[in-house]
Write a protein that holds these residues in place. Structure first.
Motif, short mmCIF file in Angstrom:
data_model
loop_
_atom_site.label_atom_id
_atom_site.label_comp_id
_atom_site.label_asym_id
_atom_site.label_seq_id
_atom_site.Cartn_x
_atom_site.Cartn_y
_atom_site.Cartn_z
N PRO A 133 41.27 -6.35 -6.56
CA PRO A 133 42.13 -7.53 -6.42
C PRO A 133 43.50 -7.11 -5.89
O PRO A 133 43.95 -5.98 -6.11
N ARG A 134 44.17 -8.02 -5.23
CA ARG A 134 45.48 -7.72 -4.63
C ARG A 134 46.52 -7.39 -5.70
O ARG A 134 47.33 -6.49 -5.54
N ASP A 135 46.51 -8.13 -6.80
CA ASP A 135 47.50 -7.94 -7.85
C ASP A 135 46.76 -7.65 -9.16
O ASP A 135 46.02 -8.50 -9.66
N LEU A 136 46.99 -6.47 -9.72
CA LEU A 136 46.33 -6.07 -10.96
C LEU A 136 47.21 -6.32 -12.19
O LEU A 136 46.84 -5.98 -13.31
N ALA A 162 60.68 12.11 -14.49
CA ALA A 162 60.02 11.16 -15.39
C ALA A 162 59.80 9.89 -14.60
O ALA A 162 60.74 9.35 -14.02
N GLY A 163 58.58 9.42 -14.56
CA GLY A 163 58.34 8.23 -13.77
C GLY A 163 56.96 7.68 -14.00
O GLY A 163 56.17 8.22 -14.79
N ALA A 164 56.66 6.60 -13.29
CA ALA A 164 55.35 5.97 -13.44
C ALA A 164 54.99 5.23 -12.17
O ALA A 164 55.81 4.54 -11.57
N GLY A 165 53.74 5.41 -11.77
CA GLY A 165 53.14 4.58 -10.75
C GLY A 165 52.24 3.58 -11.46
O GLY A 165 51.64 3.89 -12.49
N ALA A 166 52.16 2.37 -10.96
CA ALA A 166 51.34 1.34 -11.60
C ALA A 166 50.95 0.29 -10.58
O ALA A 166 51.57 0.16 -9.53
N GLY A 167 49.91 -0.44 -10.90
CA GLY A 167 49.51 -1.57 -10.08
C GLY A 167 48.29 -1.34 -9.22
O GLY A 167 47.65 -2.28 -8.79
N GLY A 168 47.98 -0.09 -8.92
CA GLY A 168 46.84 0.20 -8.06
C GLY A 168 46.91 1.61 -7.53
O GLY A 168 47.79 2.39 -7.91
N PRO A 169 46.00 1.97 -6.63
CA PRO A 169 45.97 3.35 -6.13
C PRO A 169 47.23 3.74 -5.38
O PRO A 169 47.61 4.91 -5.38
N TYR A 178 53.23 -5.32 -5.87
CA TYR A 178 52.06 -5.25 -6.75
C TYR A 178 51.79 -3.82 -7.24
O TYR A 178 51.47 -3.60 -8.40
N ASP A 179 51.88 -2.85 -6.34
CA ASP A 179 51.79 -1.44 -6.70
C ASP A 179 53.19 -0.87 -6.55
O ASP A 179 53.79 -1.00 -5.49
N THR A 180 53.70 -0.24 -7.59
CA THR A 180 55.06 0.29 -7.49
C THR A 180 55.16 1.67 -8.11
O THR A 180 54.31 2.10 -8.88
#
Length: 468
Positions: free
Chosen positions: A320-323, A390-397, A430-432
């Motif tokens: 999906p486009r937005d998780l 320190a960080g985070a990726g989220a939302g998709g690949p 959506y992915d950041t």
């Protein structure tokens, strides 16, 4: 229909043999479907980059949350207090991707240098249904109880206040409201909060509030996690779920627990890095992604290719486009750090508000956006000077790949000091990816260059000295 391999990505650790499946086998159609692009986004926002004077720093996809996290640090809180405060603030001001109904993963580095992983992902009820059993409130409560310095009430209060008194919709939220308006229209509570008199999404700068959510947060502030998983709030969630064809039971809510485990540790260039452990889909995916990116040389052009290769190995052909996910992090003056990524398994989760609670329950992980948790990528990196990343990726690949790229860049000795040093996800908002990069003297908060986040310093005001 999902393959057994896909389901296993969420349920158990996987071992991948790098290079067995090439990314070309996915084809350009799949790459387009999951939003992978070679180029960084061309649009840049005006969010400020903040430099800390070793007083602490916080970063998030949504500005109110970043400010609230920095305020917790300025009030003598630590990094865990900051991320907990950001979570509850996001639940009010960024409910498209965060909420009391969510689940996620956090990594915590304490002042002794020990790193612990907290897993509190959403679960599918035994009886099935469209709504997930939420884990986030339990996870943040347990983590803050063990590692926080502030009273619990102080971390819940800002989000409670925003929900009760209202807030001006940020550009970060407005961007996602516009894309999620069809979901918002189907839920009376969401529509009342986020649609104007003409039925259109409220613009940035207009006010929103969620009084029932503030009342739920009041119970959590007073009674801790039991204020959510037991008592009147839990009974309302169960009753509403049953009335809507869901299957959440009071026993399942009461038994909700956060798992403390050892994260994956690896030496990468000049850094010791920690990622989610192999016991989760997030750990399996991020570990394999980092391996593929490292083998390709780790340069910017290789990021999308490594993400495609990893997706192909797991058999992921579309998403999906937005998780409905977001990531945030904090570093304090003592050297403690915390990085978190959470998800509702879709924008506004199930898109339904549990009656009387103001809570949007996450969609079941067995649903269309159930792979959301596999792309949560909280990361910590340490060198001989202390916390370096320190960080985070989220939302998709894309988010996970951008976080892996930032880690490899830091490991190779490159100082990440400007927003442009991050590889944009190419699919923001959506992915950041949001990162705090530190050297011996200072830390810098870097937000995704294609999104609308913020990094904020804990400004500690020194009282004037009154001379006799």
């Amino acid at each position: 229909m999902r393959s057994a391999r896909l389901l296993a990505l969420l349920a158990a650790p996987l071992t991948l043999v790098g290079g067995c499946t090439t990314f070309e086998s996915i084809g350009s159609q799949m790459a387009s479907t999951v939003g992978l692009t070679e180029a960084a986004p061309r649009a840049y926002t005006s969010s400020a980059v903040s430099q800390a004077r070793r007083t602490g720093i916080a970063v998030a996809d949504e500005p109110y949350a970043a400010r609230a996290g920095a305020a917790a640090l300025a009030a003598d809180g630590n990094a865990v207090d900051a991320v907990t405060t950001m979570f509850f603030t996001l639940s009010a001001t960024y409910p498209v991707a965060a909420g009391l109904g969510a689940g996620g993963i956090c990594l915590v580095r304490d002042t002794n240098g020990r790193v612990v992983e907290f897993d509190f992902l959403t679960r599918q009820p035994r009886g099935g249904g469209a709504y997930a059993i939420p884990g986030a409130v339990r996870g943040f409560h347990d983590m803050q109880t063990l590692y926080g310095a502030l009273p619990w009430q102080r971390t819940v209060g800002p989000g409670e206040a925003y929900a009760a008194t209202g807030f001006a919709i940020s550009q970060a939220l407005a961007a996602r409201l516009a894309e999620s308006q069809n979901i918002v229209r189907l839920d009376a509570s969401l529509a009342a909060e986020f649609l104007d008199e003409s039925g259109q999404p409220r613009a940035a700068g207009t006010e929103a509030r969620n009084v029932p959510l503030s009342q739920t947060m009041t119970q959590i502030r007073l009674d801790g996690a039991d204020g959510f998983y037991k008592g009147a709030t839990a009974q309302r969630i169960v009753a509403w779920s049953g009335s809507q064809g869901g299957a959440i039971t009071i026993d399942e809510l009461t038994a909700t627990a956060a798992k403390q485990t050892a994260p994956r540790q690896r030496r990468t260039g000049g850094l010791t890095a920690w990622l989610p452990g192999p016991g989760t889909g997030a750990g399996a995916f991020s570990g394999a992604l980092l391996d593929n990116l490292a083998r390709s040389g780790g340069n910017e052009a290789a990021v999308a290719a490594a993400a495609r290769q990893t997706l192909a190995a797991f058999g992921v052909a579309s998403l999906p486009r937005d998780l409905g996910s977001t990531g945030f992090a904090a570093v304090d003056a003592s050297g403690q750090a915390a990085s978190c990524a959470i998800t509702l398994n879709g924008p506004f989760g199930s898109g339904r508000t549990a009656g009387g609670t103001g809570v949007q329950l996450a969609a079941s992980p067995a649903g269309a956006a159930g792979l959301a948790s596999a792309f949560l990528a909280p990361v910590l990196g340490v060198n001989e000077q202390g916390v370096a990343l320190a960080g985070a990726g989220a939302g998709g690949p894309n988010g996970a790949a951008a976080m892996a790229h930032a880690l490899l860049q830091a490991a190779q000795g490159r100082q990440l000091g400007r927003r442009g040093d991050l590889r944009g996800t190419g699919n923001a908002p959506y992915d950041t990816v949001n990162v705090i990069s530190c050297d011996r003297e200072a830390c810098v908060a870097l937000v995704d260059p294609g999104a609308h986040g913020m990094g904020t310093v804990a400004e500690i005001v020194t009282p004037p000295v009154i001379k006799p």
